[in-house]
Design an enzyme around this catalytic site. Structure first.
Site, PDB file in Angstrom:
ATOM      1  N   GLU A 198      30.206  81.466 -11.875  1.00 35.96           N
ATOM      2  CA  GLU A 198      29.363  81.591 -13.063  1.00 35.96           C
ATOM      3  C   GLU A 198      30.268  81.660 -14.278  1.00 35.96           C
ATOM      4  O   GLU A 198      31.054  82.587 -14.415  1.00 35.96           O
ATOM      5  CB  GLU A 198      28.484  82.837 -12.964  1.00 35.96           C
ATOM      6  N   HIS A 212      17.941  76.631  -7.478  1.00 39.61           N
ATOM      7  CA  HIS A 212      19.219  75.922  -7.377  1.00 39.61           C
ATOM      8  C   HIS A 212      20.118  76.572  -6.325  1.00 39.61           C
ATOM      9  O   HIS A 212      20.806  75.878  -5.577  1.00 39.61           O
ATOM     10  CB  HIS A 212      19.938  75.889  -8.732  1.00 39.61           C
TER      11      HIS A 212
END
EC number: 2.7.1.156
Length: 163
Positions: free
Chosen positions: A63, A51
């Site tokens: 994140e 990804h």
């Protein structure tokens, strides 16, 4: 604009959603990675790397595994990949916690593309935790479908607009 992309595992959801985000963004968009990379799962770590490679330098990466409300701001564009991992990370917090976050997110004036794995078309799981996960995923999918401006099903990298 809020969009919801769903489909099976390896259906092409991310690549389709990336194209959508890059089309609607007016500045460099944000990719919110929800996978908790603390497990020693080499196969999942390879998926994460794939990804990262796929999105290249086209996104800022954030994140965030548990609280999306602290990273989503007005007047920006986001790709949340994926809500399935977000649900898994919040299983112990329950549906109300997840629902409240989604309610807050939908109040923010920004573009968001949500990705969710479609896991509710199979046999009802035998164990309680798996049943709860499938149920939560289905309930979250209903919230996303109801509140998003568009709903896109992805199969084999082919998109079908449902809403």
């Amino acid at each position: 604009m809020k969009s919801f992309y769903f489909g099976g595992q390896k259906s092409g959801k991310t690549s389709c959603a990336i194209k959508k985000v890059l089309k609607i963004a007016t500045s460099k968009p944000y990719y919110i990675a929800t996978y908790d990379n603390s497990y020693d799962d080499k196969a999942m770590q390879q998926r994460v790397q794939n990804h990262i490679k796929e999105r290249g330098d086209d996104f800022f990466t954030i994140e965030e595994t548990k609280d999306l409300t602290k990273v989503i701001k007005s007047n920006e564009t986001y790709l949340i990949d994926c809500m399935t991992m977000f649900i898994l990370n919040n299983m112990n917090n329950g549906f109300d916690y997840i629902k409240r976050q989604l309610e807050e997110i939908f109040k923010i004036d920004c573009n968001i593309v949500f990705i969710l794995n479609d896991i509710n078309n199979g046999v009802i799981p035998m164990d309680k935790y798996s049943r709860e996960f499938v149920d939560l995923s289905s309930l979250v999918g209903q919230i996303l479908a109801k509140n998003c401006d568009e709903v896109i099903e992805v199969k084999y990298s082919l998109e079908r607009r449902l809403k």
